[in-house]
Design an enzyme around this catalytic site. Structure first.
Site: not given
Ligand code: CS2
Ligand code: MG
Length: 402
Positions: A37, A122, A147, A159, A210, A212, A236, A262, A283, A312, A316, A339, A402
Site C-alpha cells: 500500500n 471493524h 474491532r 486512525y 488497534d 496503530h 494491537e 502487520e 499479525r 492482518h 488494501d 482480520e 500514523w
Molecule cells: C490496519 C491497516 O488493518 C489494520 O489493522 O492497521 O488498516 C493498515 O493501516 C493498512 O493495512 C496499511 O496499509
Molecule cells: Mg492494524
C-alpha cells in the site's frame, strides 16, 4: 512443469492492487498478491524488471527452492519490497501446486484443523453511540469478534475513523498529509468506549482495538492495565515494534493480550517477541511476510511459544492474499483470529473467489489451488492511481507514527 510466463497486473478498483500471474507450459496459472500500500509500483518494478525474467524456465513445482533462490540469491535480504515480491511468487506457486494436485491449498498444508476461520470486523465511528450501532450491526451479521475504533474529542481525525467515507477504515488518501494526534487525550478517552461496548453487549464476543503504533511502552502498559476489566481479545500495535525489547515493559504491567506484526516482513522481525513470549498474537500476513512458505515458518515458531496467529487482513491486501491467508488459517494448529475488512463490490468482481462468509467464519472453499483469480479484462478498466497512506502529526506539528 516449467514457468513460461510471469506477468504483473496493476489495477485500481477503488484502491491499487498488484497481482503476479504465472503460467506453466501445461497451461496452469497461479496468482499471487504483490500489493504494498502506497509503494505499489516499487514491487511491480522489482518483479517485472528483476524477478520475472529469472522465473521463466524454472520448475514451478519447486516452491521452497524458488523461495530460497529469490531470498538468498538476491543478496539484499528482507525489507517490505523484496519480501512482498517473494510472497507473490510463492503464493502463485502454491496456487499452481494445488491446481496440479486437484486440491485446495489447505489440504497440501495438512488439511483442516478447524471447521471455519473466525474473523473480526471493524466497528468505527466518530462517537461512542455511532460505534455501538456499528457493533450491533456486526453482531447481527453473525460476527463473533469486533474491532472498535472511535473519534477522540479534540483530535481532527483518528486512525480507523475518517470523515471521508470513501476512504473510511483503510487509511488511503490521494495525498500524504495529515492529521493531528494527542496521546494524552486518547488515553483519557478510549477506556469509555470499551466500557460502553461491554455494558451494552456483554462479554460473549471478542473485542479488539488497534492503537496503530502511537504509544510508548509505558503509555501502552498504562492503557493495558487500565482496560483489563473489559477483557479485550487483544490490543494491537500499541507501540512501533522495531525495538522488540520494548514490549518487555508493557508485559511487566498488564495481562491484556498484545498483538503486533502487520508491518513485519520476516521471522527476524518477531523472533524476540515470540521467543521471549512478549506478545500473544503475531499479525504478520501472507503478502508482506514472504508468502505462505515464510508465514507458515513464523507461525510454527510462534506455536512453540504459545503465540497464536492473527493475520492482518485490511482491504488494501487483495482477495488473493485473503484467500491464501484462509488456507493457512484453517490448517495451522495455533490459529488465533483473522482480520476481515470486506472488499468493495468492484474489487470482488475483479477478483472472483471461492471463499465465503457465514456465521462469523470465513471458509476458503473447495476449489483446487487458492480458489481466487483475477479478471484481467475487468482489471484493465481500472488504471493505477497514485495514492499514499496518511502522515500523522502531533498537535504541535511533530511527525508521529500514523
Ligand atoms: C490496519 C491497516 O488493518 C489494520 O489493522 O492497521 O488498516 C493498515 O493501516 C493498512 O493495512 C496499511 O496499509
Ligand atoms: Mg492494524
Amino acid at each position: 512443469m516449467k514457468i513460461i510466463d510471469a506477468r504483473v497486473i496493476i489495477t485500481c478498483p477503488g484502491r491499487n492492487f498488484v497481482t503476479l500471474k504465472l503460467t506453466t507450459d501445461e497451461g496452469v496459472t497461479g496468482v499471487g498478491d504483490a500489493t504494498l500500500n502506497g509503494r505499489e509500483l516499487a514491487v511491480a518494478s522489482y518483479l517485472t524488471d528483476h524477478v520475472c525474467p529469472l522465473l521463466l524456465g524454472r520448475d514451478a513445482s519447486r516452491i521452497e527452492d524458488t523461495w530460497q533462490f529469490l531470498y538468498k540469491g538476491g543478496y539484499w535480504r528482507r525489507g517490505p519490497v523484496t519480501m512482498t515480491a517473494i510472497a507473490a511468487v510463492d503464493t502463485a506457486l502454491w496456487d499452481i501446486k494445488g491446481k496440479m494436485a486437484g486440491l485446495p491449498v489447505y489440504q497440501l498444508l495438512g488439511g483442516r484443523s478447524r471447521d471455519g476461520v473466525t474473523v473480526y470486523g471493524h466497528a468505527n465511528g466518530e462517537t461512542v453511540p455511532e460505534v455501538l450501532d456499528e457493533v450491533a450491526r456486526f453482531l447481527d451479521l453473525g460476527y463473533r469478534a469486533v474491532r472498535v475504533q472511535v473519534g477522540i474529542q479534540g483530535i481532527g481525525s483518528i486512525y480507523g475513523v475518517s470523515p471521508d467515507t470513501a476512504h473510511r477504515e483503510s487509511g488511503y488518501v490521494p495525498t500524504a498529509e495529515s492529521s493531528d494526534w494527542s496521546t494524552a487525550r486518547y488515553l483519557h478517552q478510549i477506556p469509555a468506549l470499551f466500557e460502553a461496548v461491554r455494558e451494552r453487549f456483554g462479554f460473549d464476543f471478542a473485542l479488539l482495538h488497534d492503537a496503530h503504533h502511537r504509544l510508548t511502552p509505558i503509555e501502552a502498559a498504562r492503557l493495558g492495565r487500565r482496560v483489563e476489566e473489559y477483557q479485550l481479545f487483544w490490543l494491537e500495535d500499541l507501540v512501533p515494534a522495531e525495538l522488540q525489547e520494548g514490549f518487555r515493559i508493557i508485559r511487566q504491567h498488564t495481562t491484556t493480550p498484545l498483538a503486533v506484526g502487520e508491518v513485519f516482513n520476516s521471522i527476524w522481525d518477531c523472533q524476540q517477541l515470540i521467543t521471549e513470549q512478549l506478545i500473544d498474537f503475531i499479525r504478520a500476513d501472507v503478502v508482506h511476510a514472504g508468502g505462505i512458505t515464510h508465514l507458515r515458518r513464523i507461525f510454527q515458531l510462534a506455536d512453540l511459544y504459545h503465540v497464536r496467529s492473527g493475520s492482518h487482513g485490511a482491504n488494501d491486501l487483495s482477495p488473493v492474499c485473503l484467500a491464501a491467508a484462509l488456507h493457512l488459517d484453517i490448517s495451522i494448529p495455533n490459529f488465533g483470529i483473522q482480520e476481515y475488512m470486506r472488499h468493495s463490490a468492484e474489487t470482488d468482481e475483479v477478483f472472483p473467489h471461492a471463499y465465503s462468509f457465514a456465521d462469523g467464519y470465513l471458509h476458503p472453499g473447495e476449489v483446487p489451488g487458492l480458489g481466487v483469480d483475477i479478471d484481467e479484462e475487468l482489471a484493465a478498466r481500472y488504471p493505477y492511481q497514485r495514492a499514499y497512506l496518511p502522515i500523522n502529526r502531533l498537535v504541535d506539528g511533530t511527525v508521529h507514527s500514523w
